[in-house]
Design an enzyme around this catalytic site. Structure first.
Site: not given
Ligand SMILES: Nc1ncnc2c1ncn2[C@@H]1O[C@H](COP(=O)(O)OP(=O)(O)OP(=O)(O)O)[C@@H](O)[C@H]1O
Ligand SMILES: O=P(O)(O)OC[C@H]1O[C@](O)(CO)[C@@H](O)[C@@H]1O
Ligand SMILES: [Mg+2]
Length: 360
Positions: A14, A116, A118-119, A140, A142, A284, A286-287
């Site tokens: 995000g 974050g 996940g990425s 992030t 979060d 959103h 917040q973002r």
């Molecule tokens: N455990 C995982 N292993 C591999 N890929 C993942 C995993 N969790 C999430 N992803 C992928 O990583 C990308 C981003 O994940 P996520 O929504 O958690 O964002 P983030 O990088 O943590 O940032 P934010 O939480 O701030 O949005 C997505 O494309 C998702 O498919």
């Molecule tokens: O932009 P999207 O896909 O609605 O994602 C919202 C999620 O992304 C975040 O803004 C960041 O991980 C979370 O706090 C929220 O749950």
């Molecule tokens: Mg995340």
């Protein structure tokens, strides 16, 4: 000065405030200090997946005016795990090799991935598998990336949620109402606990601390008995209902959107004690904002440090903020743990010390 390099930079997950500030810092350090070339990859790993890969040459003039801009000039995505990528025909396909191909086709010596939890997990897996040299930068709203005390975007999000509480305070008092503010944060309650304390909330509900409706209603009645005609409640999006359900909409491909707990609580409070209740879902907002000075600072420090890691050939590491300085740790260490709010930590103890109800 070492040999000339060509580095890539991408933003993933995000968006949040401060991403452009970090792109600016990376470009400045790499171009002005080391005389390297910087390629900005479009829309996270999806830009590397394309053939030819989608990237733009980042020069000093291209990043000159972006310090205060919200969003990310490179685009981003928080969908589509490359190892199980959703295809137009509805099937899932492993596209990880395409991403490594894109990296090598662009002739990159290293890649800076800003993401974050996940990425960073996915980028590391891609880097290991595809021979890519990776440096991570945590961002992030979060604030759930482990080991680092700060992630880009969190401070701005807390500022926005706090400002919302400041505003709700007056309208709540004018109408004798219970005001519920639903904030983001995924499975962690960092935004809720920080903004709740800073914004003078009476009740803060976070996923890490189970609550009962009884306790929340008791707090509202107690305030009324003390002569307070309003109540401010902050609830984090992943807080469960009384029956243990996380409220979310399922939008396919395993993606779930959290939301609805504020409305649920309002109904329950109204049913239980008849208090007039209203809900604000910040979503959103917040973002999408101008980054706070602190986020600009963190972004700038992380950007410079990430480029210096590459200059020192230190890969597979993430820059972190620890004890007032930027240091680096193996990415593997940070993705092992999820950084939730510590139920016995300073902020929770502060909230309790201020008489804030945490629902337990
Ligand atoms: N455990 C995982 N292993 C591999 N890929 C993942 C995993 N969790 C999430 N992803 C992928 O990583 C990308 C981003 O994940 P996520 O929504 O958690 O964002 P983030 O990088 O943590 O940032 P934010 O939480 O701030 O949005 C997505 O494309 C998702 O498919
Ligand atoms: O932009 P999207 O896909 O609605 O994602 C919202 C999620 O992304 C975040 O803004 C960041 O991980 C979370 O706090 C929220 O749950
Ligand atoms: Mg995340």
């Amino acid at each position: 000065m070492g040999e000339t390099k060509r580095i890539g930079i991408l933003t993933s997950g995000g968006d949040c405030a401060g991403l452009n500030a970090v792109i600016r810092a990376v470009t400045h350090r790499a171009v002005a200090t080391y005389n390297w070339e910087v390629l900005g990859i479009c829309r996270a790993t999806q830009g590397l997946m394309q053939n030819p890969p989608q990237a733009i040459n980042l020069t000093l003039d291209k990043v000159d005016r972006i310090l205060t801009m919200g969003g990310t000039m490179l685009g981003t995505t928080n969908k589509g795990d490359p190892f199980a990528f959703p295809m137009p025909d509805g099937t899932l396909c492993d596209r990880s090799a395409d991403i490594a191909d894109g990296y090598h086709q662009l002739g990159l010596d290293a890649l800076i991935g800003i993401g974050g939890d996940g990425s960073l997990a996915i980028l590391r897996k891609l880097a290991q598998q595809g021979g890519m040299k990776l440096v991570g930068i945590p961002k992030t709203i979060d604030n759930d990336v482990a080991i680092t005390e700060r992630s880009i975007g969190f401070d701005t999000a807390v500022n926005i949620a706090t400002e919302a509480l400041d505003r709700l305070h007056f309208t709540a008092a004018s109408h004798d109402r219970v005001m519920i503010l639903e904030v983001m944060g995924r499975d962690a309650g960092h935004i809720a606990i920080s903004a709740g304390i800073a914004g003078g909330a009476d009740v803060i509900l976070i996923p890490e601390i189970p609550y009962t409706l009884n306790n929340v209603c008791h707090k509202i009645k107690q305030l009324q008995e003390q002569g307070r005609n309003f109540c401010l409640i902050v609830v984090s999006e992943a807080v469960r209902t009384a029956s243990g359900e996380v409220l979310q909409s399922n939008v396919g491909f395993g993606e779930c959107r959290l939301g609805g707990i504020g409305q649920y609580l309002a109904q329950e409070i109204c049913n239980s004690i008849g208090a007039e209740t209203r809900v604000t879902v910040l979503g959103h907002t917040q973002r999408g904002a101008t980054p706070s000075p602190l986020d600009r600072l963190i972004a700038s420090a992380f950007g410079v440090a990430a480029v210096d890691l590459i200059a020192n050939e230190q890969y597979d590491r993430m820059v972190t903020w620890q004890y007032r300085q930027v240091v680096s740790v193996p990415i593997e260490e940070t993705i092992k743990h999820y950084q939730a709010v510590n139920p016995n930590g300073t902020l929770v103890r502060t909230a309790r010390g201020l008489g804030i109800c945490l629902g337990d």
